[in-house]
Design a protein around this motif. Structure first.
Motif, PDB file in Angstrom:
ATOM      1  N   VAL A   1      48.796  29.292  36.569  1.00 31.51           N
ATOM      2  CA  VAL A   1      48.652  30.297  35.512  1.00 31.51           C
ATOM      3  C   VAL A   1      48.322  31.660  36.113  1.00 31.51           C
ATOM      4  N   VAL A   2      47.422  31.685  37.096  1.00 34.63           N
ATOM      5  CA  VAL A   2      47.039  32.946  37.733  1.00 34.63           C
ATOM      6  C   VAL A   2      48.240  33.580  38.423  1.00 34.63           C
ATOM      7  N   CYS A   3      49.026  32.796  39.126  1.00 32.54           N
ATOM      8  CA  CYS A   3      50.213  33.329  39.799  1.00 32.54           C
ATOM      9  C   CYS A   3      51.215  33.874  38.779  1.00 32.54           C
ATOM     10  N   ALA A   4      51.351  33.210  37.646  1.00 30.83           N
ATOM     11  CA  ALA A   4      52.265  33.697  36.608  1.00 30.83           C
ATOM     12  C   ALA A   4      51.788  35.023  36.027  1.00 30.83           C
ATOM     13  N   VAL A   5      50.475  35.171  35.828  1.00 29.50           N
ATOM     14  CA  VAL A   5      49.931  36.433  35.312  1.00 29.50           C
ATOM     15  C   VAL A   5      50.159  37.563  36.307  1.00 29.50           C
ATOM     16  N   LEU A   6      49.926  37.301  37.593  1.00 25.45           N
ATOM     17  CA  LEU A   6      50.137  38.329  38.616  1.00 25.45           C
ATOM     18  C   LEU A   6      51.604  38.728  38.706  1.00 25.45           C
TER      19      LEU A   6
ATOM     20  N   ARG B   1      53.586  42.781  38.645  1.00 29.90           N
ATOM     21  CA  ARG B   1      54.888  42.859  39.320  1.00 29.90           C
ATOM     22  C   ARG B   1      54.817  42.365  40.757  1.00 29.90           C
ATOM     23  N   LEU B   2      54.016  41.350  41.001  1.00 31.18           N
ATOM     24  CA  LEU B   2      53.908  40.789  42.342  1.00 31.18           C
ATOM     25  C   LEU B   2      55.020  39.764  42.525  1.00 31.18           C
TER      26      LEU B   2
ATOM     27  N   LEU C   1      45.953  35.400  29.563  1.00 31.28           N
ATOM     28  CA  LEU C   1      47.397  35.428  29.813  1.00 31.28           C
ATOM     29  C   LEU C   1      47.972  36.828  29.706  1.00 31.28           C
ATOM     30  N   LEU C   2      47.251  37.753  29.080  1.00 31.02           N
ATOM     31  CA  LEU C   2      47.703  39.141  28.957  1.00 31.02           C
ATOM     32  C   LEU C   2      47.065  40.040  30.006  1.00 31.02           C
ATOM     33  N   ALA C   3      46.502  39.427  31.045  1.00 30.40           N
ATOM     34  CA  ALA C   3      45.873  40.137  32.171  1.00 30.40           C
ATOM     35  C   ALA C   3      44.579  40.827  31.778  1.00 30.40           C
ATOM     36  N   GLU C   4      43.981  40.450  30.647  1.00 33.33           N
ATOM     37  CA  GLU C   4      42.693  41.028  30.280  1.00 33.33           C
ATOM     38  C   GLU C   4      41.573  40.266  30.976  1.00 33.33           C
ATOM     39  N   ILE C   5      40.461  40.951  31.228  1.00 30.69           N
ATOM     40  CA  ILE C   5      39.296  40.352  31.877  1.00 30.69           C
ATOM     41  C   ILE C   5      38.276  40.016  30.797  1.00 30.69           C
TER      42      ILE C   5
ATOM     43  N   ILE D   1      32.766  43.701  40.430  1.00 35.13           N
ATOM     44  CA  ILE D   1      34.112  43.847  39.860  1.00 35.13           C
ATOM     45  C   ILE D   1      34.231  42.911  38.660  1.00 35.13           C
ATOM     46  N   GLY D   2      34.537  43.489  37.512  1.00 36.13           N
ATOM     47  CA  GLY D   2      34.635  42.717  36.286  1.00 36.13           C
ATOM     48  C   GLY D   2      33.508  42.987  35.318  1.00 36.13           C
ATOM     49  N   GLU D   3      32.518  43.787  35.757  1.00 35.70           N
ATOM     50  CA  GLU D   3      31.396  44.099  34.866  1.00 35.70           C
ATOM     51  C   GLU D   3      31.802  45.103  33.790  1.00 35.70           C
ATOM     52  N   LYS D   4      32.600  46.109  34.182  1.00 33.06           N
ATOM     53  CA  LYS D   4      33.020  47.149  33.240  1.00 33.06           C
ATOM     54  C   LYS D   4      34.526  47.165  33.020  1.00 33.06           C
ATOM     55  N   GLU D   5      35.296  46.580  33.934  1.00 36.88           N
ATOM     56  CA  GLU D   5      36.752  46.601  33.815  1.00 36.88           C
ATOM     57  C   GLU D   5      37.201  45.674  32.685  1.00 36.88           C
ATOM     58  N   LYS D   6      38.210  46.112  31.937  1.00 31.60           N
ATOM     59  CA  LYS D   6      38.746  45.322  30.827  1.00 31.60           C
ATOM     60  C   LYS D   6      40.120  44.729  31.140  1.00 31.60           C
ATOM     61  N   ASP D   7      40.781  45.268  32.169  1.00 25.91           N
ATOM     62  CA  ASP D   7      42.142  44.837  32.486  1.00 25.91           C
ATOM     63  C   ASP D   7      42.242  44.582  33.981  1.00 25.91           C
ATOM     64  N   LEU D   8      43.124  43.650  34.341  1.00 26.83           N
ATOM     65  CA  LEU D   8      43.292  43.284  35.743  1.00 26.83           C
ATOM     66  C   LEU D   8      43.830  44.437  36.566  1.00 26.83           C
ATOM     67  N   ARG D   9      44.623  45.304  35.956  1.00 25.85           N
ATOM     68  CA  ARG D   9      45.204  46.434  36.696  1.00 25.85           C
ATOM     69  C   ARG D   9      44.125  47.412  37.178  1.00 25.85           C
ATOM     70  N   GLN D  10      43.019  47.506  36.435  1.00 28.71           N
ATOM     71  CA  GLN D  10      41.950  48.435  36.818  1.00 28.71           C
ATOM     72  C   GLN D  10      41.197  47.999  38.067  1.00 28.71           C
ATOM     73  N   THR D  11      41.345  46.737  38.467  1.00 25.63           N
ATOM     74  CA  THR D  11      40.611  46.237  39.618  1.00 25.63           C
ATOM     75  C   THR D  11      41.319  46.523  40.937  1.00 25.63           C
ATOM     76  N   LEU D  12      42.553  46.995  40.888  1.00 23.98           N
ATOM     77  CA  LEU D  12      43.289  47.251  42.136  1.00 23.98           C
ATOM     78  C   LEU D  12      42.690  48.402  42.924  1.00 23.98           C
ATOM     79  N   LYS D  13      41.883  49.241  42.272  1.00 22.48           N
ATOM     80  CA  LYS D  13      41.280  50.380  42.978  1.00 22.48           C
ATOM     81  C   LYS D  13      40.227  49.934  44.004  1.00 22.48           C
ATOM     82  N   TYR D  14      39.812  48.672  43.923  1.00 15.00           N
ATOM     83  CA  TYR D  14      38.802  48.182  44.856  1.00 15.00           C
ATOM     84  C   TYR D  14      39.411  47.684  46.168  1.00 15.00           C
ATOM     85  N   LEU D  15      40.726  47.700  46.287  1.00 12.40           N
ATOM     86  CA  LEU D  15      41.388  47.345  47.550  1.00 12.40           C
ATOM     87  C   LEU D  15      41.280  48.527  48.498  1.00 12.40           C
TER      88      LEU D  15
END
Length: 459
Positions: A356-361, A366-367, A418-422, A444-458
């Protein structure tokens, strides 16, 4: 009176009785579990007469005086935590686990700690009991000589507690009860290793059968409640992971403990599924060594002790084992696949959750994982079943795919939809507090609402 042997076919899984043999138990659905058992050796041909017993006067609520039991510490902090603060006098504790997981080792150390530890109590009766008390180890599977070899391996010289540590190599329950009642020594604790090896003369079934386990446990329960002696029972488990024997065994005892662990790793987790005198969501963490079971006061040292600086493909999360937060590392490896159907390999997490995680990504970030093999592992061998590790799995996969490590001293906590929400998870405040106590500042995940917002931590 006519001598006639009456037999029934008893299911060894649920205890249901059948008049004749059949391949499948219609009560629990288990195959090949019916065993022929003798119920009685004689029947009465005359008309059955009802025997009337003695009348017993019920007690009023105002006449009942509550006894204040003083728990006594075991000397093993992690075991006291799981038991709810210590051992209650007269309680029966069932310890179950896979073969070789360390049940006998833990109970042997418990006996040594109780003997070495100075017992204190508020009442004179308990003070006399604890000052003169001893521990009886009923050896049903091992000989006393074998247990002594184990004691010599991880304890001080035996002379210090040799007079208070007694062994009884016996499996007949009547002989055991007679020995206890006729002994001049007062026993504080009795360890039965194991309940499946005991048999009573009241029944004709073999040791370990449903009837023998049920009758033996009932007689031991009567002993514990009458004499206030605490009894620890070692229980076997089946290949399905359930405690062997009838379900009534778990109903009779006061506490049920499960000792879990991966044979390939040295850590052990002690959980409780039933506790009449304490919480059922506490866990104790141990480490198996050549000196026995060692307590792990800080589990993060066990699961993150060998971790280096932040690397690509690694993410830290906080998992809840009962009500105890633990920091673990999620590792991921993403490589181009040489197969027409790429592989998904999960160790320590649910394989279906990884899919499921791989399908969401692939859908929302767009991975291009359709042409890549994905391997995910929980470092240390811990098995995670809660969804709070989803975010760490996602970021570990993204980090490995892009070859960019996460920010230093960051933890990932959150469930991925499934909609990439946290989504927020339970005990969020306790997880964050534990992470910050160990020096992890970025959550990471305390304030973020969407998975896309977490990419800034890379990085």
């Amino acid at each position: 009176m006519v001598n006639k042997q009456i037999t029934r076919f008893v299911c060894q899984n649920c205890g249901y009785e059948f008049p004749k043999w059949q391949g499948k138990c219609s009560q629990c659905g288990q195959w090949n579990s019916l065993v022929e058992t003798t119920i009685s050796s004689s029947v009465q041909t005359s008309r059955f007469k009802v025997q009337i017993g003695n009348a017993i006067k019920p007690k009023k609520l105002s006449e009942i005086k509550a006894k204040m039991f003083t728990r006594f510490k075991t000397g093993i902090t992690e075991l006291d935590r799981v038991l709810g603060g210590g051992i209650v006098p007269g309680s029966i504790v069932l310890v179950a686990g896979e073969p070789g997981i360390g049940k006998s080792t833990l109970l042997t150390q418990l006996a040594i700690q109780l003997i070495q530890k100075e017992k204190t109590s508020t009442s004179k009766l308990d003070a006399r009991r604890y000052s003169q008390g001893a521990v009886l180890y009923v050896c049903g599977e091992e000989s006393p000589e074998q247990i002594k070899l184990r004691i010599d391996r991880f304890s001080p010289p035996v002379k210090r507690f040799g007079d208070s540590f007694h062994f009884l190599a016996e499996t007949n329950l009547e002989n055991i009860l007679t020995t206890i009642s006729s002994s001049e020594k007062i026993y504080n604790l009795i360890i039965i290793d194991s309940i499946q090896t005991l048999w009573t003369e009241q029944l004709s079934g073999s040791a370990g059968s449903v009837g023998q386990v049920r009758q033996s446990s009932q007689m031991l329960q009567f002993l514990a409640k009458k004499t206030a002696i605490s009894i620890f029972l070692v229980g076997h488990i089946t290949k399905e992971g359930m405690i062997a024997g009838p379900k009534v065994l778990e109903h009779l005892v006061d506490t049920v403990l499960y000792l879990e662990g991966d044979p390939e790793h040295d850590f052990r987790i002690l959980r409780t599924s039933k506790n009449r005198f304490g919480p059922t969501d506490e866990v104790g963490v141990f480490k198996m060594s050549d000196k026995g079971m060692e307590e792990v006061k800080n589990p993060a040292d066990l699961f993150l002790g060998s971790r280096k600086a932040s690397q690509a493909g690694a993410a830290i999360t906080v998992t809840m084992q009962g009500i105890r937060p633990m920091l673990v590392e999620i590792q991921a490896l993403v490589v181009p696949s040489q197969l027409s159907i790429p592989r998904r390999v999960a160790s320590g997490i649910d394989f279906r959750r990884l899919q499921v995680v791989c399908a969401v990504l692939q859908k929302h970030l767009r991975l291009p994982l359709a042409t890549s093999d994905v391997f995910v592992n929980v470092a240390g061998g811990l098995n995670l079943s809660e969804p709070a590790a989803d975010l760490a799995v996602c970021l570990a996969i993204v980090s490995s795919f892009k070859n960019k490590p996460l920010r230093e001293k960051a933890v990932c906590i959150g469930e991925i939809g499934l909609l990439a929400e946290i989504r927020k998870v339970s005990f969020m405040e306790k997880r964050i507090k534990e992470a910050r106590k160990l020096g992890y500042k970025t959550i990471i995940g305390e304030k973020e609402k969407d998975l896309r917002q977490t990419l800034k931590y890379l990085q």
